[in-house]
Design a protein around this motif. Structure first.
Motif, PDB file in Angstrom:
ATOM      1  N   HIS A 178      -0.186   0.102  -4.388  1.00 21.51           N
ATOM      2  CA  HIS A 178      -1.571   0.556  -4.545  1.00 21.51           C
ATOM      3  C   HIS A 178      -1.775   1.908  -3.891  1.00 21.51           C
ATOM      4  N   GLN A 182       0.840  -1.194   0.000  1.00 19.72           N
ATOM      5  CA  GLN A 182       0.000   0.000   0.000  1.00 19.72           C
ATOM      6  C   GLN A 182       0.880   1.251   0.000  1.00 19.72           C
ATOM      7  N   LYS A 183       0.359   2.309  -0.595  1.00 16.93           N
ATOM      8  CA  LYS A 183       1.054   3.595  -0.595  1.00 16.93           C
ATOM      9  C   LYS A 183       1.459   3.968   0.821  1.00 16.93           C
TER      10      LYS A 183
END
Lengths: 114, 112
Positions: A113, A14-15
């Protein structure tokens, strides 16, 4: 045999998270360990590299950790961003009559993401 | 791409035909390398050069030959192309034998 083994094959983060890619080598003569980043349709581009006289090297959000006794090195990407989504390759080489020939790992496809 | 060009960028050919790929550099670097990239294998060294007319084999040299008649050009020849040579081919250059290698944009070769 001069092998470099890379894991994982793919990685989803994840970001803002930390991406970690690991490599292990067999040839103790290796003395140069680069990491390359490759975007689709492009050639590999050097991201960061380390020599075995240091255990860690940091450039911005990218850090190489090197463990000579374990014959392992890893790439850490801090605060991962969607723009970091690419394929990453570790590699190793040594000088002398080896003429700097690179032995590559199999590659890791990183997806970050948003 | 660090002053490296590869030609052609794409090529489709038939089994049994000869194919020559060209790598051209404007950096005047001594060392040049040819790699092939296949899924699951990373990049593998085919041949390399450490000077004009000085070349040697890499890990996967069978079916390939090279020539380097001048510093700026390194040619890779498939004498009789086979389907197993379908791949993406990358040229790389380096100022020193154990230092950073700069890669070209690649040539996608399809052998039917």
């Amino acid at each position: 045999q001069q092998q470099v083994k890379q894991s994982p094959q793919s990685l989803i983060v994840q970001k803002g998270g930390i991406s970690i890619i690991n490599c292990a080598y067999e040839n103790t003569a290796f003395d140069y360990f680069p990491w390359y980043q490759q975007f689709p349709g492009k050639g590999p581009a050097l991201l960061i590299a380390i020599r075995p006289d240091v255990s860690e090297k940091k450039e911005g959000r990218f850090t190489i950790s090197f463990n000579k006794s374990a014959k392992q090195f890893s790439l850490h990407i801090m605060d991962s961003q969607p723009g970091d989504s690419a394929t990453y390759f570790c590699a190793a080489s040594h000088g002398g009559t080896s003429y700097g020939k690179l032995t590559f790992g199999q590659g890791t496809i990183l997806t970050v993401h948003p | 791409d660090a002053g490296i060009t590869q030609s052609p960028r794409h090529k489709v050919t038939e089994t049994g035909t000869p194919v020559t790929l060209r790598c051209h550099q404007t950096e005047n670097h001594r060392y040049m390398y040819w790699y092939r990239q296949d899924p699951g294998h990373g990049l593998r060294l085919i041949h390399y050069s450490y000077g004009v007319k000085d070349t040697d084999k890499g890990e996967v040299s069978d079916g390939y030959s090279v020539s380097r008649s001048k510093t700026e050009d390194f040619l890779l020849t498939l004498e009789s192309a086979t389907s197993s040579q379908t791949s993406v081919y990358f040229c790389a250059i380096s100022p020193g034998g154990n230092n950073e290698q700069f890669f070209g944009p690649g040539t996608r070769l399809t052998v039917l």
